[in-house]
Design a protein around this motif. Structure first.
Motif, PDB file in Angstrom:
ATOM      1  N   LYS A  11      61.814 -10.895  34.254  1.00 58.91           N
ATOM      2  CA  LYS A  11      61.179 -12.214  34.378  1.00 58.91           C
ATOM      3  C   LYS A  11      60.481 -12.576  33.073  1.00 58.91           C
ATOM      4  O   LYS A  11      59.906 -11.726  32.403  1.00 58.91           O
ATOM      5  N   SER A  12      60.553 -13.855  32.753  1.00 62.71           N
ATOM      6  CA  SER A  12      59.926 -14.318  31.522  1.00 62.71           C
ATOM      7  C   SER A  12      58.409 -14.198  31.619  1.00 62.71           C
ATOM      8  O   SER A  12      57.781 -14.860  32.452  1.00 62.71           O
ATOM      9  N   PRO A  13      57.784 -13.351  30.801  1.00 58.26           N
ATOM     10  CA  PRO A  13      56.319 -13.188  30.860  1.00 58.26           C
ATOM     11  C   PRO A  13      55.572 -14.429  30.372  1.00 58.26           C
ATOM     12  O   PRO A  13      54.403 -14.604  30.670  1.00 58.26           O
ATOM     13  N   ASP A  14      56.284 -15.278  29.604  1.00 56.57           N
ATOM     14  CA  ASP A  14      55.640 -16.468  29.043  1.00 56.57           C
ATOM     15  C   ASP A  14      56.028 -17.736  29.795  1.00 56.57           C
ATOM     16  O   ASP A  14      56.053 -18.825  29.220  1.00 56.57           O
ATOM     17  N   SER A  15      56.361 -17.590  31.090  1.00 57.80           N
ATOM     18  CA  SER A  15      56.859 -18.728  31.871  1.00 57.80           C
ATOM     19  C   SER A  15      55.822 -19.845  32.052  1.00 57.80           C
ATOM     20  O   SER A  15      56.192 -20.983  32.333  1.00 57.80           O
ATOM     21  N   LEU A  16      54.549 -19.508  31.904  1.00 58.94           N
ATOM     22  CA  LEU A  16      53.506 -20.525  32.059  1.00 58.94           C
ATOM     23  C   LEU A  16      53.260 -21.311  30.765  1.00 58.94           C
ATOM     24  O   LEU A  16      52.548 -22.309  30.767  1.00 58.94           O
ATOM     25  N   LEU A  17      53.853 -20.830  29.697  1.00 61.31           N
ATOM     26  CA  LEU A  17      53.691 -21.505  28.409  1.00 61.31           C
ATOM     27  C   LEU A  17      54.685 -22.659  28.287  1.00 61.31           C
ATOM     28  O   LEU A  17      55.719 -22.683  28.943  1.00 61.31           O
ATOM     29  N   ALA A  18      54.366 -23.585  27.424  1.00 62.80           N
ATOM     30  CA  ALA A  18      55.311 -24.673  27.128  1.00 62.80           C
ATOM     31  C   ALA A  18      56.468 -24.092  26.317  1.00 62.80           C
ATOM     32  O   ALA A  18      56.274 -23.192  25.483  1.00 62.80           O
ATOM     33  N   ARG A  19      57.652 -24.594  26.579  1.00 58.82           N
ATOM     34  CA  ARG A  19      58.844 -24.072  25.893  1.00 58.82           C
ATOM     35  C   ARG A  19      58.791 -24.393  24.403  1.00 58.82           C
ATOM     36  O   ARG A  19      58.564 -25.533  24.013  1.00 58.82           O
ATOM     37  N   ASN A  20      59.012 -23.352  23.596  1.00 62.94           N
ATOM     38  CA  ASN A  20      59.057 -23.523  22.143  1.00 62.94           C
ATOM     39  C   ASN A  20      60.371 -24.212  21.771  1.00 62.94           C
ATOM     40  O   ASN A  20      61.448 -23.760  22.143  1.00 62.94           O
ATOM     41  N   ASN A  21      60.297 -25.320  21.041  1.00 66.90           N
ATOM     42  CA  ASN A  21      61.492 -26.069  20.666  1.00 66.90           C
ATOM     43  C   ASN A  21      62.423 -25.283  19.756  1.00 66.90           C
ATOM     44  O   ASN A  21      63.618 -25.577  19.664  1.00 66.90           O
ATOM     45  N   ALA A  22      61.866 -24.273  19.102  1.00 65.51           N
ATOM     46  CA  ALA A  22      62.662 -23.451  18.180  1.00 65.51           C
ATOM     47  C   ALA A  22      63.095 -22.142  18.821  1.00 65.51           C
ATOM     48  O   ALA A  22      63.407 -21.178  18.121  1.00 65.51           O
ATOM     49  N   VAL A  23      63.123 -22.111  20.164  1.00 66.92           N
ATOM     50  CA  VAL A  23      63.410 -20.852  20.870  1.00 66.92           C
ATOM     51  C   VAL A  23      64.787 -20.279  20.501  1.00 66.92           C
ATOM     52  O   VAL A  23      64.944 -19.073  20.327  1.00 66.92           O
ATOM     53  N   PHE A  24      65.781 -21.144  20.334  1.00 69.89           N
ATOM     54  CA  PHE A  24      67.119 -20.656  19.989  1.00 69.89           C
ATOM     55  C   PHE A  24      67.171 -20.136  18.550  1.00 69.89           C
ATOM     56  O   PHE A  24      67.878 -19.164  18.265  1.00 69.89           O
ATOM     57  N   ASP A  25      66.412 -20.767  17.671  1.00 64.14           N
ATOM     58  CA  ASP A  25      66.373 -20.317  16.278  1.00 64.14           C
ATOM     59  C   ASP A  25      65.654 -18.972  16.157  1.00 64.14           C
ATOM     60  O   ASP A  25      66.073 -18.108  15.382  1.00 64.14           O
ATOM     61  N   LEU A  26      64.590 -18.788  16.942  1.00 66.33           N
ATOM     62  CA  LEU A  26      63.898 -17.492  16.962  1.00 66.33           C
ATOM     63  C   LEU A  26      64.819 -16.399  17.485  1.00 66.33           C
ATOM     64  O   LEU A  26      64.838 -15.280  16.970  1.00 66.33           O
ATOM     65  N   THR A  27      65.603 -16.760  18.511  1.00 66.47           N
ATOM     66  CA  THR A  27      66.590 -15.838  19.095  1.00 66.47           C
ATOM     67  C   THR A  27      67.637 -15.450  18.057  1.00 66.47           C
ATOM     68  O   THR A  27      67.961 -14.267  17.902  1.00 66.47           O
ATOM     69  N   ALA A  28      68.168 -16.454  17.363  1.00 69.28           N
ATOM     70  CA  ALA A  28      69.209 -16.212  16.352  1.00 69.28           C
ATOM     71  C   ALA A  28      68.661 -15.378  15.195  1.00 69.28           C
ATOM     72  O   ALA A  28      69.334 -14.456  14.706  1.00 69.28           O
ATOM     73  N   GLN A  29      67.441 -15.693  14.769  1.00 70.76           N
ATOM     74  CA  GLN A  29      66.821 -14.977  13.647  1.00 70.76           C
ATOM     75  C   GLN A  29      66.634 -13.494  13.967  1.00 70.76           C
ATOM     76  O   GLN A  29      66.958 -12.623  13.153  1.00 70.76           O
ATOM     77  N   GLU A  30      66.131 -13.209  15.172  1.00 68.88           N
ATOM     78  CA  GLU A  30      65.919 -11.822  15.592  1.00 68.88           C
ATOM     79  C   GLU A  30      67.241 -11.071  15.724  1.00 68.88           C
ATOM     80  O   GLU A  30      67.355  -9.902  15.349  1.00 68.88           O
TER      81      GLU A  30
END
Length: 402
Positions: free
Chosen positions: A262-281
């Motif tokens: 489960k997403s531990p950060d589900s209560l946070l607002a979605r980061n618009n750069a989430v896919f870029d962070l994923t790709a970078q990692e």
């Protein structure tokens, strides 16, 4: 002096029933075996052919490759605006090499359809320059030759869920035909053995004998590769085949289930750069890999909503055997799971490699060439086998009239 009469040795029980099964199954499923073998053979060099036909859109200009890629969300919006489809973009495949284009995929299926053309609502591939956002090429894969060949090979253009059994049952019978064919081929003595391994047509004038040799000798040489292709094919069709492999390779009939994180950060607002962070990692963790795929519509292949962002990393271009699995938080982009190929058990590794084994790509270009030749022989077997049966039938008919 009386002439000695030599009586033909009666065939053994195994030989007798092998001949019957080989004939009955050959006549009943020969046409399907021909179609499945031909379509599979034509599919073998799909990657090599497509790379030649699409090389202008698969690579980006050298001068632009030195720049920083645009955000994935920006590229996604550019593609959506230009392509203007009613369906959302499904995923993006990002190459590790900087001179390669990103591949955005539209893919939707209709579960109620009964044939390939109705089942696949859309299958469109868009090549994009990641540095400029320029669309380099759009391909409607639904009507492309290779996806159609794959559907013919997999389900005879019928719905995937049950069409695979229309092909799977004949393939099981073909496996029996291959085994019975080896039994029938097996030489009874040393003298007979010489004529079973190669063609001896010096004194052979009739086409019937040549056709028989083609069926007999080529069938023998192709039978072992054909068995490997057939068994790896029904691995996809029948769960019991897959479970048998799993049990034999890792001691359990079931593959380890993926943990639901489960997403531990589900209560946070979605980061618009989430896919870029994923790709970078992903690039940092698997810099030596070929490419990786990120789902963009929040759903898996079956249409189920994803709890996180699963990323599949492909070790080599055009091969699926070496795959690494990652999962990221879909709100923050935080890494949740990293499961490299090396940590998989033997059954999991085989599950990833089975497709490559089936197509021959597991063994490189040499494997593909061997698989292609074996596929051509398999395609010819129903034809030469039918001609052998037809020749014997006509011969019996002539004897009856005499």
């Amino acid at each position: 002096m009386r002439k000695k009469h030599y009586h033909k040795k009666k065939p053994s029980f195994a030989g007798k029933w092998s001949a019957k099964l080989h004939l009955w199954f050959g006549l009943s499923v020969g046409l399907i075996v021909f179609i499945v073998s031909l379509s599979g053979t034509m599919y073998v060099f799909k990657d090599e052919i497509q790379h030649q036909l699409r090389k202008e859109v698969m690579f980006v200009p050298t001068e632009t490759a030195t720049q920083k890629p645009l955000p994935i969300e920006v590229l996604k919006e550019k593609v959506a605006l230009e392509v203007n489809e009613k369906y959302p973009i499904s995923s993006v495949e990002i190459p590790i090499a900087k001179n390669r284009a990103y591949e955005f995929l539209y893919y939707e299926k209709d579960k109620k359809a009964w044939n390939y053309f109705d089942e696949v609502k859309i299958n469109k591939l868009v090549y994009v320059n990641p540095y400029t956002g320029e669309i380099l090429g759009i391909y409607n894969e639904k009507y492309d030759l290779f996806p159609i060949l794959k559907s013919i090979h997999w389900s005879l253009l019928l719905k995937t869920d049950w069409g695979k059994y229309v092909v799977g049952i004949p393939v099981v019978l073909f496996i029996i035909m291959l085994i019975t064919g080896i039994v029938l081929w097996w030489p009874k003595n040393k003298k007979a053995r010489k004529g079973r391994f190669w063609f001896d047509w010096k004194n052979v004038k009739t086409w019937k004998r040549k056709n028989y040799d083609l069926h007999n000798i080529l069938g023998f040489y192709a039978s072992f590769i054909a068995l490997l292709m057939s068994i790896s094919g029904i691995y996809f069709t029948y769960p019991w085949v897959k479970n048998t492999f799993n049990l034999a390779l890792s001691g359990s009939a079931e593959l380890p289930k993926e943990k639901e994180v489960k997403s531990p950060d589900s209560l946070l607002a979605r980061n618009n750069a989430v896919f870029d962070l994923t790709a970078q990692e992903t690039r940092l963790l698997y810099a030596a890999s070929s490419s990786f795929r990120i789902p963009l519509n929040g759903k898996n292949k079956k249409g189920k909503v994803l709890n996180n962002i699963p990323v599949t990393v492909y070790g080599e271009d055009g091969r699926f055997a070496v795959r690494n699995q990652l999962a990221f938080d879909k709100y923050s982009g935080k890494l949740l799971i990293n499961k490299p190929h090396q940590e998989l058990n033997t059954a999991e590794k085989y599950a990833h490699a089975n497709y490559d084994i089936h197509t021959g790509s597991y063994f490189g270009i040499i494997g593909k060439i061997i698989w292609f030749i074996a596929g051509l022989i398999c395609t010819s077997l129903p034809v030469t086998g039918f001609l052998v049966w037809l020749g014997k039938r006509k011969k019996k008919g002539i004897k009856k009239t005499l």
